[in-house]
Design a protein around this motif. Structure first.
Motif: not given
Length: 536
Positions: A401-424
């Motif tokens: 919640p402390d990062r939810a209102l910040k534009y920059v996406i944390p590196a671990k969260l971005a890695e998690r999204i790539r791990l989830r999506d696999g492709t575009c």
């Protein structure tokens, strides 16, 4: 007297245009007609096989009657014609196909109309393109009869669901889908197929245009992954040292450099020095471990960098030219090479309950190897240092919640999204997630963050740069669901739906069946019958 010819590209009068929705509907109607035409071709192919089989039976009966009457002996086996081959040869001309394509059409037609009832229904209703139906039938032809019914049902249901959402499954994804289903229902068959496939490993060279040649290889997944990491690591090293060649050129040159090596050195060190890619300063090679392990059937993506320390005293006199062959001194990538520089290899482990599948290492690009392979690599590597990271598959596990209102996406969260999506996540796009932007689906409002899309997992998705621009500057609307489902509503009012296909998404199959999943009011929700609703 002069006449003017209207241009093919002239802009039509607005009064003659049927509108974007009308054009889109016309395209959809044409696609349905094409799918139904494909179904008719497949049915004709099957009937052609039957007709040739009847002709062959008539010929056999006639030969037997002649033999009884003493006029002619029964035809020998080599004189009998295979109905399948005859049908294939006739389809070459009738459908303007190559012999290879016609053979696949006949195989698919026989499978669809005699063995694959679920696929037959989908094809006959025009739900599936002809080529996808052929690819699916040919792939399912390899599945044993003992499990074909349940595997076919799962595979066809997944394919049709994606097609109805406007997202066509690639051939690679189709192979993965079948493999996963077979492994789930018959572990022994999956192991036998993997062993048989490994025996068919090969490399082929083909002359191309403009003095070029193409190389095609079929290798065990673990060997291919080690080779990919080795090539990419040395290309990255050269780029970091200021080499002006493109990354594609660097990777190609690294592969070519493997023909020049130092037998006295081992591992990545010898090859890196021999390649000549890093001529300034100490040579080094790195490697990314692009796989992960799972305690259950699912698997994950691992990220992490490690660097090889190598000698910088190699000279041209040390480099030998020789034929690449099986040699104990031939450089071969291993996990030990990746960790030789003293940095640990990070392996992401998805925490998932066992669902009957064997533990396995699953690489980012979809292929996988056994868990035993990973253990062997770690044990045989001299100085391997490995750091395991446990990943909670629950949606929103990394949301802060402390990062939810910040534009920059944390590196671990971005890695998690790539791990989830696999492709575009755009329908039909197969750009790897590692090359995609992680974007806020509901745009982040920098002026008033509370009014925009938060930096939460459910509001993030991988989009390649092309489709990121389409989302930002186009007129479509985008919404997501708690498990990463993405709905795109086009200007014409049509809805397209994609689901994440990465390892983390596959680990959530059980979660998808949960009766209740928390969601934000701006998310899409799933009805009991599987359809999706958009928020008001």
């Amino acid at each position: 007297m002069t006449t003017t010819t209207p241009s093919m590209h002239a802009v039509p009068d607005r009064t003659d245009m049927v509108g974007l929705k009308g054009v889109s509907e016309a395209a959809r109607a044409a696609t349905l007609a094409s799918n139904l035409a494909g179904a008719a071709r497949l049915e004709a192919a099957q009937r052609m096989v039957l007709e040739f089989a009847l002709l062959e039976e008539d010929s056999e009966e006639g030969a037997e009657e002649d033999a009884v009457e003493g006029r002619k002996a029964k035809r020998p086996a080599y004189a009998r014609l295979d109905p399948t081959s005859r049908a294939r040869d006739h389809l070459v001309a009738a459908c303007q196909l190559t012999v290879w394509h016609a053979g696949r059409m006949v195989t698919a037609a026989e499978q669809i109309h005699t063995r694959l009832s679920h696929l037959c229904e989908a094809v006959s209703r025009g739900l599936m393109p002809e080529q996808m139906a052929i690819d699916t039938a040919c792939r399912l032809a390899e599945v044993p009869d003992s499990i074909i019914e349940i595997v076919e049902r799962e595979v066809v249901a997944s394919l049709v669901d994606d097609l109805e959402g406007g997202d066509r499954t690639s051939r690679t994804a189709l192979d993965e889908l079948v493999e996963q289903s077979v492994a789930k229902h018959d572990k022994k068959t999956a192991e036998d197929e993997a062993a048989a496939a490994a025996k068919e490993r090969k490399i082929r060279f083909k002359r191309s245009r403009n003095g070029m040649a193409s190389l095609w290889a079929s290798l065990p997944a673990e060997d291919a992954e080690l080779l990919r990491r080795r090539i990419q690591a040395e290309a990255d090293l050269a780029a970091a040292n200021g080499d002006e060649r493109t990354m594609d050129q660097l990777r190609a040159d690294v592969l070519t450099s493997f023909a020049v090596y130092q037998p006295t050195q081992s591992g990545a060190a010898g090859s890196a020095a021999a390649s000549g890619l890093a001529s300034d300063g100490p040579a080094s090679a790195g490697s990314n471990f692009a796989g992960s392990t799972s305690s259950g059937p699912q698997a994950g993506d691992a990220a992490g960098d490690a660097t090889d320390a190598t000698s910088d005293d190699a000279t041209d006199d040390d480099i030998e030219l020789g034929e690449v062959g099986v040699d104990p001194d031939m450089p071969r990538p291993t996990l030990g090479n990746a960790a030789a520089g003293g940095e640990s290899i990070k392996i992401s482990v998805i925490a998932a309950a066992a669902q009957g599948l064997p533990n396995r290492v699953e690489f980012v690009r979809g292929s996988y190897s056994s868990y035993e392979w990973l253990c062997r690599e770690l044990l045989e590597s001299e100085d391997a240092k490995v750091r395991f990271e446990i990943i909670d598959p629950a949606p929103g596990a990394l949301d802060d919640p402390d990062r939810a209102l910040k534009y920059v996406i944390p590196a671990k969260l971005a890695e998690r999204i790539r791990l989830r999506d696999g492709t575009c996540r755009h329908p039909g796009c197969q750009v790897d997630a590692s090359k995609c932007d992680v974007d806020h689906v509901i745009a982040f409002n920098k002026d008033n963050p509370e009014e925009g899309g938060p930096t939460y997992e459910w509001n993030l998705a991988c989009l390649c740069r092309k489709h990121h621009r389409e989302k930002t500057f186009g007129k479509c609307t985008y919404r997501t669901g708690p498990l990463g489902e993405l709905i795109i509503v086009t200007e014409s009012g049509h809805r397209h739906r994609t689901r994440p296909k990465g390892p983390l998404a596959r680990a959530r199959d059980g979660i998808r069946k949960a009766p209740r999943i928390w969601h934000d009011p701006r998310q899409i929700t799933m009805c009991e019958h599987g359809a999706y609703n958009l928020p008001a």
